[in-house]
Design a protein around this motif. Structure first.
Motif: not given
Length: 183
Positions: A93-99, A111-119
């Motif tokens: 749950d660290e923002t850069m890990v998700q980025t 793309m769908a998974a990428g968008l989910d992680h950016y969100a």
């Protein structure tokens, strides 16, 4: 000669781990032994002075080194290795890990998974300008320039005018594509 090589590699590794990875870095990451000599599935271990399997690396104990290595792997096109290293991060749950999860997955075509992680990254930190820039680039890839423009406006409203995430997304919007450097 081998002692000199090992010493040089240790120095390169120390220089790499000392540098913080920020949102304003414009130059591609400098290759370290991780991408210059380690095969797929391995990263350089400074303490051991050798390549080690990602499952055994101690990088996960230092968030700056972890993200720096992930960035280097992603730039080198080693997205599977970047994802494997990110999976070992102690704080998912660290923002850069998700980025960077979003970036690597998007780069691999999910793309769908990428968008989910950016969100997720933006839910954790709405001021994560890098996640906003990558999200804007994803919108461009999806043929949605108006949504990319919303992210550009958000970056500027959050104090990002003139910083790398703003400049990169503005250039991508102006070009109408995300080709080129967007890590």
């Amino acid at each position: 000669m081998r002692g000199f090589f090992v010493g040089a590699m240790i120095l390169v590794g120390l220089v790499h781990t000392a540098g913080a990875v920020g949102m304003d870095e414009e130059a591609p990451p400098s290759p370290t032994p991780t991408t210059s000599i380690c095969p797929d599935g391995q990263v350089w271990d400074v303490d051991e002075a050798e390549c080690v399997p990602i499952a055994e690396t101690g990088l996960v104990t230092d968030p700056s080194s972890l993200i720096g290595t992930v960035r280097e792997l992603a730039y080198a096109g080693r997205h599977d290795d970047a994802l494997a290293l990110l999976a070992r991060a102690p704080n998912q749950d660290e923002t850069m890990v998700q980025t960077y999860l979003g970036y690597s997955l998007r780069s691999m075509g999910d793309m769908a998974a990428g968008l989910d992680h950016y969100a997720r990254a933006l839910a954790l930190d709405p001021d994560n300008l890098l996640a906003r820039s990558y999200l804007g680039m994803a919108h461009l890839t999806r043929g949605k320039p108006e949504e990319a423009a919303v992210q550009l406006a958000e970056i500027r409203a959050r104090g990002g005018a003139g910083r790398w995430p703003e400049r990169a997304l503005a250039a991508a919007i102006a070009q109408g594509a995300t080709t080129g450097y967007d890590y």
